[in-house]
Motif scaffolding. Structure first.
Motif, PDB file in Angstrom:
ATOM      1  N   MET A 179       0.833  -1.210   0.000  1.00  0.00           N
ATOM      2  CA  MET A 179       0.000   0.000   0.000  1.00  0.00           C
ATOM      3  C   MET A 179       0.864   1.254   0.000  1.00  0.00           C
ATOM      4  SD  MET A 179      -2.982  -1.314   2.606  1.00  0.00           S
ATOM      5  CE  MET A 179      -2.020  -2.621   3.371  1.00  0.00           C
ATOM      6  N   PRO A 180       1.648   1.454  -1.059  1.00  0.00           N
ATOM      7  CA  PRO A 180       2.599   2.574  -1.083  1.00  0.00           C
ATOM      8  C   PRO A 180       1.928   3.939  -0.996  1.00  0.00           C
ATOM      9  CG  PRO A 180       2.377   1.588  -3.258  1.00  0.00           C
ATOM     10  CD  PRO A 180       1.695   0.660  -2.309  1.00  0.00           C
ATOM     11  N   GLU A 181       0.685   4.034  -1.445  1.00  0.00           N
ATOM     12  CA  GLU A 181      -0.012   5.320  -1.420  1.00  0.00           C
ATOM     13  C   GLU A 181      -0.284   5.800   0.005  1.00  0.00           C
ATOM     14  OE1 GLU A 181      -3.047   2.121  -1.139  1.00  0.00           O
ATOM     15  OE2 GLU A 181      -1.274   2.467  -2.374  1.00  0.00           O
TER      16      GLU A 181
ATOM     17  N   ARG B 112      13.127  -4.632  -2.465  1.00  0.00           N
ATOM     18  CA  ARG B 112      13.346  -4.169  -3.844  1.00  0.00           C
ATOM     19  C   ARG B 112      12.099  -3.458  -4.380  1.00  0.00           C
ATOM     20  NH1 ARG B 112      18.001  -5.668  -6.197  1.00  0.00           N
ATOM     21  NH2 ARG B 112      19.176  -7.454  -5.354  1.00  0.00           N
ATOM     22  N   ARG B 113      10.924  -3.918  -3.979  1.00  0.00           N
ATOM     23  CA  ARG B 113       9.685  -3.268  -4.384  1.00  0.00           C
ATOM     24  C   ARG B 113       9.597  -1.855  -3.802  1.00  0.00           C
ATOM     25  NH1 ARG B 113       5.928  -2.012  -7.951  1.00  0.00           N
ATOM     26  NH2 ARG B 113       3.834  -1.787  -7.059  1.00  0.00           N
ATOM     27  N   VAL B 114       9.976  -1.698  -2.552  1.00  0.00           N
ATOM     28  CA  VAL B 114       9.997  -0.377  -1.916  1.00  0.00           C
ATOM     29  C   VAL B 114      10.944   0.559  -2.660  1.00  0.00           C
ATOM     30  CG1 VAL B 114      10.814   0.846   0.156  1.00  0.00           C
ATOM     31  CG2 VAL B 114       9.262  -1.108   0.386  1.00  0.00           C
ATOM     32  N   ALA B 115      12.093   0.027  -3.051  1.00  0.00           N
ATOM     33  CA  ALA B 115      13.056   0.838  -3.805  1.00  0.00           C
ATOM     34  C   ALA B 115      12.481   1.260  -5.155  1.00  0.00           C
ATOM     35  CB  ALA B 115      14.360   0.061  -3.996  1.00  0.00           C
ATOM     36  N   GLU B 116      11.838   0.321  -5.854  1.00  0.00           N
ATOM     37  CA  GLU B 116      11.236   0.627  -7.160  1.00  0.00           C
ATOM     38  C   GLU B 116      10.156   1.706  -7.042  1.00  0.00           C
ATOM     39  OE1 GLU B 116       9.730  -3.053  -8.553  1.00  0.00           O
ATOM     40  OE2 GLU B 116      11.714  -3.960  -8.880  1.00  0.00           O
ATOM     41  N   LEU B 117       9.419   1.663  -5.946  1.00  0.00           N
ATOM     42  CA  LEU B 117       8.338   2.618  -5.746  1.00  0.00           C
ATOM     43  C   LEU B 117       8.846   3.997  -5.325  1.00  0.00           C
ATOM     44  CD1 LEU B 117       5.906   0.213  -3.842  1.00  0.00           C
ATOM     45  CD2 LEU B 117       5.470   1.251  -6.090  1.00  0.00           C
ATOM     46  N   GLY B 118      10.104   4.065  -4.956  1.00  0.00           N
ATOM     47  CA  GLY B 118      10.687   5.349  -4.559  1.00  0.00           C
ATOM     48  C   GLY B 118      10.249   5.820  -3.185  1.00  0.00           C
ATOM     49  N   ILE B 119       9.873   4.886  -2.309  1.00  0.00           N
ATOM     50  CA  ILE B 119       9.468   5.266  -0.952  1.00  0.00           C
ATOM     51  C   ILE B 119      10.722   5.591  -0.143  1.00  0.00           C
ATOM     52  CG2 ILE B 119       8.336   4.496   1.163  1.00  0.00           C
ATOM     53  CD1 ILE B 119       6.684   2.579  -0.575  1.00  0.00           C
TER      54      ILE B 119
ATOM     55  N   PRO C 262      19.598   1.016  -3.161  1.00  0.00           N
ATOM     56  CA  PRO C 262      20.791   1.864  -3.205  1.00  0.00           C
ATOM     57  C   PRO C 262      20.580   3.285  -2.697  1.00  0.00           C
ATOM     58  CG  PRO C 262      20.534   0.632  -5.251  1.00  0.00           C
ATOM     59  CD  PRO C 262      19.266   0.459  -4.482  1.00  0.00           C
ATOM     60  N   VAL C 263      19.354   3.781  -2.705  1.00  0.00           N
ATOM     61  CA  VAL C 263      19.127   5.162  -2.267  1.00  0.00           C
ATOM     62  C   VAL C 263      18.667   5.243  -0.811  1.00  0.00           C
ATOM     63  CG1 VAL C 263      18.615   5.961  -4.594  1.00  0.00           C
ATOM     64  CG2 VAL C 263      16.746   5.159  -3.140  1.00  0.00           C
ATOM     65  N   ALA C 264      18.631   4.116  -0.115  1.00  0.00           N
ATOM     66  CA  ALA C 264      18.247   4.130   1.299  1.00  0.00           C
ATOM     67  C   ALA C 264      19.261   4.929   2.098  1.00  0.00           C
ATOM     68  CB  ALA C 264      18.151   2.715   1.840  1.00  0.00           C
TER      69      ALA C 264
END
Length: 313
Positions: free
Chosen positions: A148-150, A244-251, A277-279
């Motif tokens: 639920m990234p939103e 990896r999903r969290v990273a793809e979503l840009g959270i 990588p951006v964490a």
């Protein structure tokens, strides 16, 4: 020989009954005990969930998810610091811990995510929110954000489990072997947990009675079974796909580690960097695994500093 066989015949049933005897001796949660507790209760699909809300009603929402053997008490000091920053803070007990019910179900990240989703709905808390997951709670926070990234504006992970296996060989064996593993875990875990609480006691804790509260969990029926269920459901396999999903979503993700942590070593920072990588990652050099309560002020300051930096970026 018959005497020996007879003794074995008596001893084996007694040994087999040890976990059940220990569980019967533990106290069952009841309405009297809950009536004396701070906070409130929400009836969800799998039972009662104990929670507390702190801070201004219109403040940005922070939801704190505790770890494997603790209850939401580990967040009492950190929640006060965050509330003082103007945030609305929700802390609650996962099923099987604290004053929440003990359903007989495998406690996977999806199962515990459902508890959180239902609690937020019951309290009419919409978001977007900061999800703060500590140790085991990080697996729930990451799963919720991936699904639920939103609803999630940011993830904050403290000593996050689910990145690399931190289980000892005997604990992993008990988790992978039903029946025999259940018996061994119920016999060994209570004493081992008490000893761990004694050895990890830290005078720097901002929650004065946290050690007593940790040990008191062992006196509640269903606690040991719930800890084993979470081990089996959440910690046997790394949580790579969800990260990896969290990273793809840009959270946005901030991970804070304890430099002296032996339960979830800071060496997992490297693996998290591969998956995301951006964490943003921070290390509190002198902190052990209890950093949410031993370094509550410092953790709150790092969270606030990260928030300000992201707003300026």
């Amino acid at each position: 020989m018959s005497y020996v066989l007879g003794a074995i015949g008596v001893a084996l049933p007694l040994l087999a009954a040890l976990p059940g005897i220990g569980e019967i001796r533990r106290r069952k949660l009841d309405d009297t005990r809950r009536a004396e507790a701070p906070g409130k209760f929400a009836r969800l699909s799998q039972g009662e969930t104990h929670y507390m809300l702190m801070g201004p009603e219109r403040g940005p929402l922070v939801v704190c998810i505790h770890g494997l053997t603790a209850s939401s008490a580990v967040f009492h000091a950190l929640a006060r610091h965050l509330a003082a920053q103007g945030k609305r803070v929700l802390v609650y007990d996962l099923y099987g811990r604290g004053l929440s019910d003990r359903p007989r179900a495998l406690q996977t990240p999806a199962f515990l995510t459902r508890q959180l989703h239902e609690l937020l709905a019951a309290l009419n808390l919409q978001g977007p929110m900061t999800l703060l997951g500590y140790s085991l709670g990080a697996t729930v926070a990451v799963q919720f954000a991936a699904e639920m990234p939103e609803r999630v504006s940011r993830l904050v992970l403290l000593a996050p489990a689910g990145i690399e296996s931190e289980l000892s060989p005997i604990v992993e064996w008990t988790a992978r072997h039903p029946l025999s593993g259940d018996w061994l875990f119920h016999v060994v875990f209570p004493k081992a947990h008490r000893q761990n609480v004694i050895e990890s006691s830290d005078a720097r804790s901002e929650v004065p009675d946290i050690d007593r509260q940790h040990v008191a969990e062992l006196e509640r029926r269903g606690y040991v079974r719930s800890v084993l269920s979470s081990l089996r459901g959440c910690l046997l396999e790394p949580q790579e796909a969800a990260h990896r999903r969290v990273a793809e979503l840009g959270i946005p993700l901030l991970a804070i580690w304890g430099g002296q942590d032996r339960m979830v070593p800071a060496g997992s920072m490297a693996q998290l960097s591969v998956w995301n990588p951006v964490a943003e990652q921070k290390l509190i050099e002198d902190a052990w695994h209890g950093l949410p309560h031993t370094h509550a002020g410092e953790v709150a300051a790092l969270i606030s500093k990260d928030e300000r930096a992201r707003k300026l970026a």
